[in-house]
Motif scaffolding. Structure first.
Motif, PDB file in Angstrom:
ATOM      1  N   VAL A  92       0.764  -1.032  -0.016  1.00  0.00           N
ATOM      2  CA  VAL A  92      -0.047   0.039  -0.008  1.00  0.00           C
ATOM      3  C   VAL A  92       0.907   1.406   0.142  1.00  0.00           C
ATOM      4  O   VAL A  92       1.813   1.388   0.701  1.00  0.00           O
ATOM      5  N   ASN A  93       0.331   2.375  -0.866  1.00  0.00           N
ATOM      6  CA  ASN A  93       1.023   3.619  -0.861  1.00  0.00           C
ATOM      7  C   ASN A  93      -0.103   4.465  -0.789  1.00  0.00           C
ATOM      8  O   ASN A  93      -0.747   4.706  -2.173  1.00  0.00           O
ATOM      9  N   LEU A  94      -0.567   5.235   0.023  1.00  0.00           N
ATOM     10  CA  LEU A  94      -1.860   5.830  -0.047  1.00  0.00           C
ATOM     11  C   LEU A  94      -1.824   7.260  -0.467  1.00  0.00           C
ATOM     12  O   LEU A  94      -2.660   8.045  -0.617  1.00  0.00           O
ATOM     13  N   ASN A  95      -0.614   7.518  -0.610  1.00  0.00           N
ATOM     14  CA  ASN A  95      -0.225   8.939  -1.242  1.00  0.00           C
ATOM     15  C   ASN A  95       0.662   8.918  -2.305  1.00  0.00           C
ATOM     16  O   ASN A  95       1.600   9.683  -2.465  1.00  0.00           O
ATOM     17  N   GLY A  96       0.827   8.025  -3.351  1.00  0.00           N
ATOM     18  CA  GLY A  96       1.704   7.915  -4.248  1.00  0.00           C
ATOM     19  C   GLY A  96       1.642   6.630  -5.115  1.00  0.00           C
ATOM     20  O   GLY A  96       0.317   5.865  -5.157  1.00  0.00           O
ATOM     21  N   GLN A  97       2.564   6.256  -5.983  1.00  0.00           N
ATOM     22  CA  GLN A  97       2.612   5.060  -6.694  1.00  0.00           C
ATOM     23  C   GLN A  97       2.364   3.842  -5.980  1.00  0.00           C
ATOM     24  O   GLN A  97       3.060   3.721  -5.085  1.00  0.00           O
ATOM     25  N   GLN A 124       1.004  14.486  -7.669  1.00  0.00           N
ATOM     26  CA  GLN A 124       0.234  14.427  -8.806  1.00  0.00           C
ATOM     27  C   GLN A 124      -1.008  13.759  -8.605  1.00  0.00           C
ATOM     28  O   GLN A 124      -1.110  13.296  -7.276  1.00  0.00           O
ATOM     29  N   VAL A 125      -2.149  13.695  -9.082  1.00  0.00           N
ATOM     30  CA  VAL A 125      -3.542  13.415  -8.899  1.00  0.00           C
ATOM     31  C   VAL A 125      -3.636  11.934  -9.262  1.00  0.00           C
ATOM     32  O   VAL A 125      -4.206  11.249  -8.310  1.00  0.00           O
ATOM     33  N   THR A 126      -3.191  11.487 -10.391  1.00  0.00           N
ATOM     34  CA  THR A 126      -3.380  10.217 -10.647  1.00  0.00           C
ATOM     35  C   THR A 126      -2.321   9.106 -10.671  1.00  0.00           C
ATOM     36  O   THR A 126      -1.193   9.396 -11.020  1.00  0.00           O
ATOM     37  N   TYR A 127      -2.311   8.246  -9.530  1.00  0.00           N
ATOM     38  CA  TYR A 127      -1.370   7.004  -9.435  1.00  0.00           C
ATOM     39  C   TYR A 127      -1.799   5.543 -10.038  1.00  0.00           C
ATOM     40  O   TYR A 127      -3.188   5.563 -10.426  1.00  0.00           O
ATOM     41  N   THR A 128      -1.293   4.658  -9.710  1.00  0.00           N
ATOM     42  CA  THR A 128      -1.801   3.367 -10.319  1.00  0.00           C
ATOM     43  C   THR A 128      -1.315   2.305  -9.399  1.00  0.00           C
ATOM     44  O   THR A 128      -0.222   2.309  -8.644  1.00  0.00           O
ATOM     45  N   ALA A 129      -2.223   1.451  -8.645  1.00  0.00           N
ATOM     46  CA  ALA A 129      -2.378   0.379  -7.948  1.00  0.00           C
ATOM     47  C   ALA A 129      -1.062  -0.587  -8.326  1.00  0.00           C
ATOM     48  O   ALA A 129      -0.243  -0.939  -7.621  1.00  0.00           O
ATOM     49  N   ILE A 146      -6.350  -1.581  -6.461  1.00  0.00           N
ATOM     50  CA  ILE A 146      -7.287  -0.549  -6.239  1.00  0.00           C
ATOM     51  C   ILE A 146      -6.718   1.130  -6.096  1.00  0.00           C
ATOM     52  O   ILE A 146      -5.775   0.924  -5.342  1.00  0.00           O
ATOM     53  N   ASP A 147      -7.164   1.821  -6.832  1.00  0.00           N
ATOM     54  CA  ASP A 147      -6.660   3.154  -6.575  1.00  0.00           C
ATOM     55  C   ASP A 147      -7.949   4.105  -6.909  1.00  0.00           C
ATOM     56  O   ASP A 147      -8.528   4.141  -7.853  1.00  0.00           O
TER      57      ASP A 147
END
Length: 298
Positions: A92-97, A124-129, A146-147
């Motif tokens: 998990v990274n809840l504030n990034g990639q 940035q706004v859009t990251y990828t799980a 999930i993201d």
């Protein structure tokens, strides 16, 4: 630089808890080959969570989490890694990639949760799980990617023969460019018996031989197509799927085809709650589109 650095092989790590501050800046844990990690927890800030560059490792019942908006740091980073097995892990990274596989092959994820997002102040706004780059023959089974503000699974160029089965891929529903599944220049990847959701459930672009079979696809609140196949894709087979448009998104299409080549087969799909069940735009003269036994309910 590391919480645990195992550069040799045949190491067994169990019930280890790493809770890092600013003194770990490379990775909470880094392993090489033939190592077992179980029942362990890794929490870091500006670093990778778990870093693997070897083969035949087994990771089970463990968690790796980082909290870093830098796009170059991941909770799980596989680079040049092969034949590793992950069972019941949470990355998990809840504030990034999120998790990244780069030049990594024949890895297996089972019953695992892989998550990213932007729940704070992000670069940035859009990251990828989960991102696959130049990575092939990997399998995700009974897993969740999930993201809620970005992409669930993104397969990028040079990645082929990957399989996702009995899994969930969820992207955001607050922006029209957020997808549960995104494939760009992939080859012969298979998605089956899975649940896919986002502002648009899935997009396949410039890819060859993609198979979508027996999935549930749901688009979010924007007027997006549920599934888009575009950009010179060929040899794509979409069969026995159920596609749901967002209620009220009356400009959406269930399946949108544009600028492809080769063959596109759409068979025995059920499409609901869209303005256009199947929208076929302009294609090259070499394109063959076969549409058979689909059910469209508007």
């Amino acid at each position: 630089a590391y919480g645990v650095l195992a550069s040799s092989s045949f190491v067994r790590i169990s019930s280890v808890n790493i809770d890092a501050g600013s003194y770990i800046w490379t990775a909470g844990m880094a392993i090489s080959s033939w190592t077992t990690v179980s029942y362990s927890s890794i929490t870091v800030q500006a670093a990778h969570g778990l870093y693997i560059d070897g083969a035949f490792n087994t990771v089970s019942y463990s968690t790796a989490a980082n909290d870093d908006t830098d796009v170059g740091r991941y909770p799980l980073y596989l680079v040049g890694a092969s034949s590793n097995t992950f069972t019941s892990v949470r990355m998990v990274n809840l504030n990034g990639q999120g998790t990244r596989l780069q030049s990594s092959h024949n890895n297996t994820f089972t019953s695992s949760t892989l998550q990213s997002g932007c729940y704070g102040v992000c670069s940035q706004v859009t990251y990828t799980a989960v991102t696959l780059l130049n990575s092939s023959s990997n399998t995700f089974s009974a897993s969740t990617m999930i993201d809620e503000t970005g992409f669930g699974l993104e397969i990028e160029s040079g990645s082929g023969y990957n399989t996702v089965i009995f899994s969930t891929m969820s992207g955001g529903a607050n922006d029209e460019t957020q997808f549960g599944f995104k494939e760009s220049q992939g080859a012969y990847n298979t998605i089956s018996n899975s649940y896919i959701s986002g502002s648009s459930a899935a997009i396949i672009s410039g890819s060859t031989g993609t198979v979508f079979n027996s999935n549930d696809l749901n688009s979010g609140q924007f007027n997006n197509s549920v599934l888009s196949i575009v950009g010179g894709s060929s040899g794509v087979s979409v069969s026995s799927n159920t596609l749901f448009g967002a209620i009220g998104a009356n400009k959406a299409s269930g399946i949108y085809l544009n600028s492809n080549s080769g063959s596109i087969i759409l068979s025995t799909n059920t499409i609901r709650y869209v303005q256009n069940g199947i929208y076929i735009a302009t294609h090259s003269a070499q394109t063959t589109i076969i549409v058979t036994s689909n059910t469209i309910i508007t």
